[in-house]
Scaffold this motif. Structure first.
Motif, PDB file in Angstrom:
ATOM      1  N   UNK A 123     -10.521  -9.743  31.258  1.00  0.00           N
ATOM      2  CA  UNK A 123      -9.327 -10.214  31.958  1.00  0.00           C
ATOM      3  C   UNK A 123      -8.133  -9.457  31.396  1.00  0.00           C
ATOM      4  N   UNK A 124      -7.728  -8.368  32.028  1.00  0.00           N
ATOM      5  CA  UNK A 124      -6.662  -7.541  31.469  1.00  0.00           C
ATOM      6  C   UNK A 124      -5.315  -8.233  31.542  1.00  0.00           C
ATOM      7  N   UNK A 128      -2.166  -3.936  36.954  1.00  0.00           N
ATOM      8  CA  UNK A 128      -2.999  -2.898  37.557  1.00  0.00           C
ATOM      9  C   UNK A 128      -3.707  -2.122  36.448  1.00  0.00           C
ATOM     10  N   UNK A 129      -5.019  -2.139  36.483  1.00  0.00           N
ATOM     11  CA  UNK A 129      -5.827  -1.508  35.452  1.00  0.00           C
ATOM     12  C   UNK A 129      -5.890   0.003  35.684  1.00  0.00           C
ATOM     13  N   UNK A 130      -5.716   0.765  34.610  1.00  0.00           N
ATOM     14  CA  UNK A 130      -5.930   2.212  34.632  1.00  0.00           C
ATOM     15  C   UNK A 130      -7.079   2.525  33.671  1.00  0.00           C
ATOM     16  N   UNK A 131      -7.500   3.794  33.643  1.00  0.00           N
ATOM     17  CA  UNK A 131      -8.699   4.141  32.888  1.00  0.00           C
ATOM     18  C   UNK A 131      -8.609   3.795  31.412  1.00  0.00           C
ATOM     19  N   UNK A 136     -11.896  -5.264  27.026  1.00  0.00           N
ATOM     20  CA  UNK A 136     -12.170  -6.567  26.416  1.00  0.00           C
ATOM     21  C   UNK A 136     -13.129  -7.336  27.318  1.00  0.00           C
ATOM     22  N   UNK A 137     -14.396  -6.939  27.380  1.00  0.00           N
ATOM     23  CA  UNK A 137     -15.351  -7.581  28.295  1.00  0.00           C
ATOM     24  C   UNK A 137     -15.434  -9.083  28.077  1.00  0.00           C
ATOM     25  N   UNK A 138     -15.615  -9.811  29.191  1.00  0.00           N
ATOM     26  CA  UNK A 138     -15.673 -11.271  29.127  1.00  0.00           C
ATOM     27  C   UNK A 138     -17.089 -11.798  29.286  1.00  0.00           C
ATOM     28  N   UNK A 289      -9.995 -14.118  35.841  1.00  0.00           N
ATOM     29  CA  UNK A 289      -9.084 -14.524  36.908  1.00  0.00           C
ATOM     30  C   UNK A 289      -8.844 -13.398  37.912  1.00  0.00           C
ATOM     31  N   UNK A 290      -8.410 -12.282  37.397  1.00  0.00           N
ATOM     32  CA  UNK A 290      -7.991 -11.181  38.259  1.00  0.00           C
ATOM     33  C   UNK A 290      -8.339  -9.854  37.602  1.00  0.00           C
ATOM     34  N   UNK A 291      -8.848  -8.946  38.387  1.00  0.00           N
ATOM     35  CA  UNK A 291      -9.008  -7.582  37.904  1.00  0.00           C
ATOM     36  C   UNK A 291      -8.914  -6.639  39.094  1.00  0.00           C
ATOM     37  N   UNK A 292      -7.857  -5.858  39.082  1.00  0.00           N
ATOM     38  CA  UNK A 292      -7.581  -4.893  40.149  1.00  0.00           C
ATOM     39  C   UNK A 292      -7.249  -3.565  39.483  1.00  0.00           C
TER      40      UNK A 292
END
Length: 326
Positions: A123-124, A128-131, A136-138, A289-292
């Motif tokens: 859960x970042x 907006x996730x970049x490379x 932090x894997x859940x 929750x959210x990952x985009x």
């Protein structure tokens, strides 16, 4: 020369196989059919039935088919279930990847495209996730995919001065949906689209797992990406490796904006013409929750783009699933 597609009888792998063939490349399927479907393998495509955990079989497939590279799609892909089955998840995803790399080194095969996952980010804490967003894997699933990326990195370092230095890239994505071939559909009992489609076909009301997430409408927000686009990106990555062109070690195949589960449900009702109000069930463990993610790097190097609207994603998936019932 050929490209071995591990998990090539599965939903995503079968699309990769078709995309390779359309690009004039030679696919070979390696699959144990634990979740794959034999009829998903196109006629005329060599099919090696067996497990990626079988070291001798993997090396033999590489040698027998004069492999130029591997597109590694096989794996245990269920984040929620991985919480209950961590050892199985690690065996399939970590040990399986290690064995493939070991067999590749023995056979002198140096190119690999790894199907990773946006689950490596957990859960970042960014919109907006970049490379290079923090990993932090859940779930054990996300952890296993991150370890897979580490294995590729470390093997590339170890073989850098060898006769066959490893060239690799990892493609991270989350919810793959739709169909680019009416004979291939998502058979997973854990993915949103097939869960919803099965409920509708059986006259049941689809269920949303949790509506109390920290999102605008309370339901998970994800990148939903069409399987045809995902397959094309795998082929573009394989071509780049084969040509010796520069390539990043990882790419996010993201939409840039994301969709909530509620928005997907609305699209399903709209496209199918079946009016329903989803039931609300408890959260599934391991679901953030959210990952985009953004797909800018992949757009630059792999011709990545979102070619399908959400309604087209639903329509192609729904039509392929209905065709399977005929």
């Amino acid at each position: 020369m050929s490209w071995i597609v591990t998990g090539g009888a599965g939903y995503i792998g079968a699309h990769v196989v078709r995309a390779l063939a359309s690009a004039g490349m030679t696919p070979v399927v390696l699959d144990d059919l634990s979740s794959g479907v034999a009829p998903f393998v196109p006629e005329g495509v060599p099919f090696v039935r067996g497990s990626i955990l079988d070291r001798a079989l993997v090396e033999k497939a590489l040698r027998d088919h004069d492999a130029e590279g591997v597109i590694h799609v096989a794996g245990y892909k269920y984040a929620g279930v991985s919480v209950q089955r961590p050892l199985h998840t690690y065996a399939q995803n970590v040990e399986g990847t290690r064995i493939i790399l070991e067999a590749m080194e023995a056979a002198g095969v140096s190119n690999i495209v790894f199907s990773s996952s946006a689950a490596v980010f957990g859960t970042p804490d960014v919109a907006l996730v970049v490379e290079d967003t923090a990993k932090k894997p859940a779930s054990p699933y996300g952890e296993s995919k991150l370890i897979g990326e580490w294995l590729l990195r470390d093997q590339a370092i170890a073989t850098a001065d060898s006769a066959h230095p490893l060239r690799h890239t990892s493609l991270r994505y989350f919810n793959v949906v739709g169909s680019a071939d009416p004979t291939v559909y998502d058979v997973s009992p854990h993915n949103l689209f097939p869960i919803v489609f099965e409920a509708l076909l059986e006259g049941r009301t689809p269920k949303i797992f949790g509506d109390d997430y920290d999102t605008e409408d309370g339901t998970n927000v994800r990148d939903y990406v069409h399987v045809g686009d995902i397959a094309a990106a795998h082929v573009a990555a394989a071509q780049r490796l084969a040509d010796g062109r520069p390539i990043e070690t990882a790419y996010n195949l993201g939409s840039g904006d994301g969709l909530s589960v509620t928005q997907i449900m609305d699209a399903v009702a709209r496209v199918t013409g079946i009016d329903f109000t989803p039931e609300i069930g408890p959260r599934r463990p391991g679901d953030p929750d959210r990952i985009v993610a953004t797909g800018e790097l992949a757009a630059r190097d792999l011709d990545w783009t979102m070619r399908y609207t959400v309604d087209e994603m639903v329509r192609t998936g729904w039509e392929a699933r209905k065709a399977a019932s005929l």
